[in-house]
Design a protein around this motif. Sequence first.
Motif, PDB file in Angstrom:
ATOM      1  N   CYS A 112      46.306  41.095  27.964  1.00  0.00           N
ATOM      2  CA  CYS A 112      45.030  41.120  28.689  1.00  0.00           C
ATOM      3  C   CYS A 112      43.882  40.548  27.864  1.00  0.00           C
ATOM      4  O   CYS A 112      42.954  39.953  28.409  1.00  0.00           O
ATOM      5  N   SER A 140      41.260  39.810  34.191  1.00  0.00           N
ATOM      6  CA  SER A 140      39.949  40.468  34.175  1.00  0.00           C
ATOM      7  C   SER A 140      39.972  41.732  35.026  1.00  0.00           C
ATOM      8  O   SER A 140      39.408  42.767  34.644  1.00  0.00           O
ATOM      9  N   HIS A 141      40.624  41.662  36.204  1.00  0.00           N
ATOM     10  CA  HIS A 141      40.729  42.843  37.047  1.00  0.00           C
ATOM     11  C   HIS A 141      41.527  43.948  36.352  1.00  0.00           C
ATOM     12  O   HIS A 141      41.197  45.136  36.487  1.00  0.00           O
ATOM     13  N   ILE A 148      41.746  44.406  33.107  1.00  0.00           N
ATOM     14  CA  ILE A 148      40.892  44.972  32.063  1.00  0.00           C
ATOM     15  C   ILE A 148      39.953  46.019  32.658  1.00  0.00           C
ATOM     16  O   ILE A 148      39.742  47.100  32.092  1.00  0.00           O
ATOM     17  N   ASN A 149      39.396  45.708  33.824  1.00  0.00           N
ATOM     18  CA  ASN A 149      38.535  46.679  34.504  1.00  0.00           C
ATOM     19  C   ASN A 149      39.316  47.934  34.886  1.00  0.00           C
ATOM     20  O   ASN A 149      38.807  49.058  34.788  1.00  0.00           O
ATOM     21  N   TYR A 150      40.559  47.723  35.323  1.00  0.00           N
ATOM     22  CA  TYR A 150      41.398  48.862  35.696  1.00  0.00           C
ATOM     23  C   TYR A 150      41.696  49.741  34.474  1.00  0.00           C
ATOM     24  O   TYR A 150      41.613  50.973  34.539  1.00  0.00           O
ATOM     25  N   SER A 177      39.927  50.080  31.871  1.00  0.00           N
ATOM     26  CA  SER A 177      38.692  50.739  31.439  1.00  0.00           C
ATOM     27  C   SER A 177      38.257  51.853  32.379  1.00  0.00           C
ATOM     28  O   SER A 177      37.411  52.675  32.007  1.00  0.00           O
ATOM     29  N   SER A 178      38.808  51.884  33.592  1.00  0.00           N
ATOM     30  CA  SER A 178      38.395  52.891  34.575  1.00  0.00           C
ATOM     31  C   SER A 178      38.999  54.248  34.252  1.00  0.00           C
ATOM     32  O   SER A 178      39.953  54.366  33.478  1.00  0.00           O
ATOM     33  N   GLN A 184      44.261  48.726  42.874  1.00  0.00           N
ATOM     34  CA  GLN A 184      44.574  49.678  41.816  1.00  0.00           C
ATOM     35  C   GLN A 184      45.664  50.645  42.245  1.00  0.00           C
ATOM     36  O   GLN A 184      46.469  51.099  41.416  1.00  0.00           O
ATOM     37  N   LEU A 205      39.465  46.577  46.099  1.00  0.00           N
ATOM     38  CA  LEU A 205      39.773  46.909  44.705  1.00  0.00           C
ATOM     39  C   LEU A 205      40.552  48.224  44.605  1.00  0.00           C
ATOM     40  O   LEU A 205      41.481  48.344  43.787  1.00  0.00           O
ATOM     41  N   SER A 214      41.680  35.600  36.278  1.00  0.00           N
ATOM     42  CA  SER A 214      40.995  36.528  37.176  1.00  0.00           C
ATOM     43  C   SER A 214      41.753  37.841  37.290  1.00  0.00           C
ATOM     44  O   SER A 214      41.166  38.925  37.248  1.00  0.00           O
TER      45      SER A 214
END
Length: 454
Positions: free
Chosen positions: A124, A76-77, A79-81, A83-84, A53, A49, A73
């Motif tokens: 996204c 979703s990754h 979106i996580n990025y 939010s980080s 990124q 991961l 998928s």
Amino acid sequence: MAATPGSSHPSSANQRQRRSSRRPRQSCSSLDTAFQSLPALGYFQTLPLEIFQMVLNYLSVRDISMLSMVSKSISSHLINYISSSSGNRRLLLQDFHSPHLPTKRGGSSIVEHYRSLGLLLKRCTLLLPTKDRLKFIHRILSEVSCFKLTGCPSPLQCAGLQCYGVFLQILTAGWDELECHRVFNFLCELSNLPRKVQTVVSSKPGSARKLELRVRLYCRSVLLNHWIHRSDSAFWLTRILKPWPIVNQARLLYIIFGPVSSLDGHVVWQKMIEGPTDESSLKGLAEAIKLLYDTEAREWTADDVISLVDELSVVPREWLLENSARLLILSGNSICFTFLASKAVNGRAVELARLMVFLTLVCEKDLYCMDWAVKMMQKICKVFATPGERNNFLQCVENAFAHMAMDMLQAVLAGGDRDGEDSSFFNLFHLMNAQASFHKEILYLTMGATSTTT
């Protein structure tokens, strides 16, 4: 017969050709099988991961938004990025007080960066319900103080609200009206906009100058300025105005589009009362009125708009008639005629005549064609039900010219000798020229009609 030495050559060549032609088909088949066996992340599945990124850091925001459309998928990754903490630092640029500097990726301004960010978050969150999309976006943007109605200490030097408006315009482009209603309600809840509007429209004009400025900047920069289609602009302006009574609508319209000081940006409430103003001070109000009168603004009738214009002309007190006339001219022929005709229908001939005289004065001062004023009066004359009412109106127009000339002459005499610098003298000069041009156009019209009938 014995075969000739070259007789077997074509056969062997064909065999070699047939064998070589099979290989691409076999390779394609094996590649198809390989692609079908890949997970939804494709070859990114093999990357940790952190490396994934790091790869994103080499892509522009617009390229990342394209990547988000590859699969659910990957989206979703991303979106996580986003939010980080690393994604926040990369994406939420906050150099709003130097908006013309290039971003870290180079080339485009910070406004263009947020335009691309709006597209990224639009893609996204494509599969999420509107309510969840808005909650996610708020969670991402909530730490940006310059996106808040009262968040920036120097709003006039800040591009934050402009970036926020561009972001929202891209995000909501193509959404239906029900979803846009939800967006507006969501923004009102976050910014507490209704309560702040209630404060500025119910307070004495100018007593909450800083809040008036904040409301003006928020409404214009976030909700109104960035739309391409007039129907979208009309929708958002309607959302801002419609919850309020017409008196408050007029006050709010003045706050958002009225003239402001060139020194501190605050609303100038006495501009329309103390003396004649120029077109630039009225242009924003005129454009807003035309927008609401347009057929795209389905929630407004002609009577609604005319009542709003009538109410606007007494904000905060009754305007000079010259300023009201200039606003009508800038608002266009349809609105001007409808406004004047409403006075004719309601028996307000004296008031209508004075306004008609000021229309000629504005035409003279601002170099409009005087035959426009004559044609407008012709149309108004047709509104009157009887010849007696029409003749009374024409007599009122002549009386208005005479009374205004006497009033201006008295002002000139009271002002004394000022070497021609007194504004009263110039007003009288323009009125005399306006009256002469107006009657000249009427003579041309009547003489032309007479010559065609003989």
